[in-house]
Design a protein around this motif. Sequence first.
Motif: not given
Length: 412
Positions: A235-236, A239, A267, A272-278
């Motif tokens: 995922q990282t 992204y 994790y 779920q992790v959404n990096f857009d949130d950060y």
Amino acid sequence: EEEEEEEEEEGQTSVSDPPLPPRSSSPDLSHPYYDIARHGIVQVCGDDSFGRKLVVFSSCCLPPSHQLNHHRLLEYLRLTLDRHVEADYILVYFHHGLRSSNKPSLRWLREAYGEFDRKYKKNLKALYVVHPTKFIRTVWNIFRPLISHKFGRKLTYVSHLEELRLHLNYEQLIVPPEVVRHDQKLRAAQRETPTPSTKPLPPPRPPLPTQQFGVSLQYIREKNHDAVIPPVLLQTVSYLRDKGLRTEGVFRRSVPVQIIKDIQKLYNQGKQVNFDDYADVHVPAVILKTFLKELPEPLLTFRVYGGVQDFLSVESSLRVSRCKQIMEGLPEHQFIVTKFLLGFLHQVSQVSLVNRMSPSHLACVLGVYLLWPRGGPISLSALTPVNVFTEVLIEHYTTVFSTPRPPAQAPP
């Protein structure tokens, strides 16, 4: 009075013998600030747990004030920091050894603080004051009205060297022998003082079925439907490939520690992790480094470490083939994951004119996360061959990983 009290506290060190500079390569005689650099007062060494450069200031290396041009010391400190302030950095200040004979004036300290503008203070992420005394606490209180609240929160007092291990890679620090001896005396005195008995620590809890950090690649694979690439890595990288390739200094910046802990928790709980949130591309970059750092065994495995330490003795023309040989000796799972990650890093380096992350820069930041010795973090002296090895892996990725999979290796 404060100076006299300070001298009593710190005057146990012999002043008849000049302090030895901490371990480091001696500066070249042609260095424009050789008269300052030769004392080893300011050193740059290694990284902390999040890849931020460490700058060390050792008071015990200050010669008597009449033998030192403090204005040039300030210029040299600024020159040293200028090489690193564009990225986040950490300052470690060893206070022991400061005496009335070598102590800069309060006027100089105030001038020094005023000399360093916002760019120096903004990217300073932590200031560790080791072995603080009444004098240093008094000085801090004097300057408190001039110091912003935000900057003040970066200060941490450290009573013993062992506490630094909680914050950074201690083995990479350049610690003057005089400071080590002082710390040993303090700890010996502390051991003589009886302490109340404490309950034994409970045994560690087994990892969650969804655990992603601090567990082996094999464990992650078994708990994730035989997925070869760990979900965090997948995922990282995905992204960053989509949104971070052209980001200047990617992998060199830090993010608040609490954000890292929160994402790790998500994790590990299988959420779920959404990096857009950060709204910060550096967040997934730090998460990727944290994942690699917390593996029980480095991605390149412990058994590779000895061969990599001998890498500098390999002729330059043979280094690519030696890298290829080492990579083909990895277990299949580690080979596949390493090839996936290095392929992405090679892609990052291809746009280094924009992101300023050449193979060399990437190796300096990430080498320590790919390989370390059994039993603890890598030392500063052992870091150079690891970084050179990593640089070759990134720069010559296509050649090194031209073999589809390691020959004669059974799947784990």
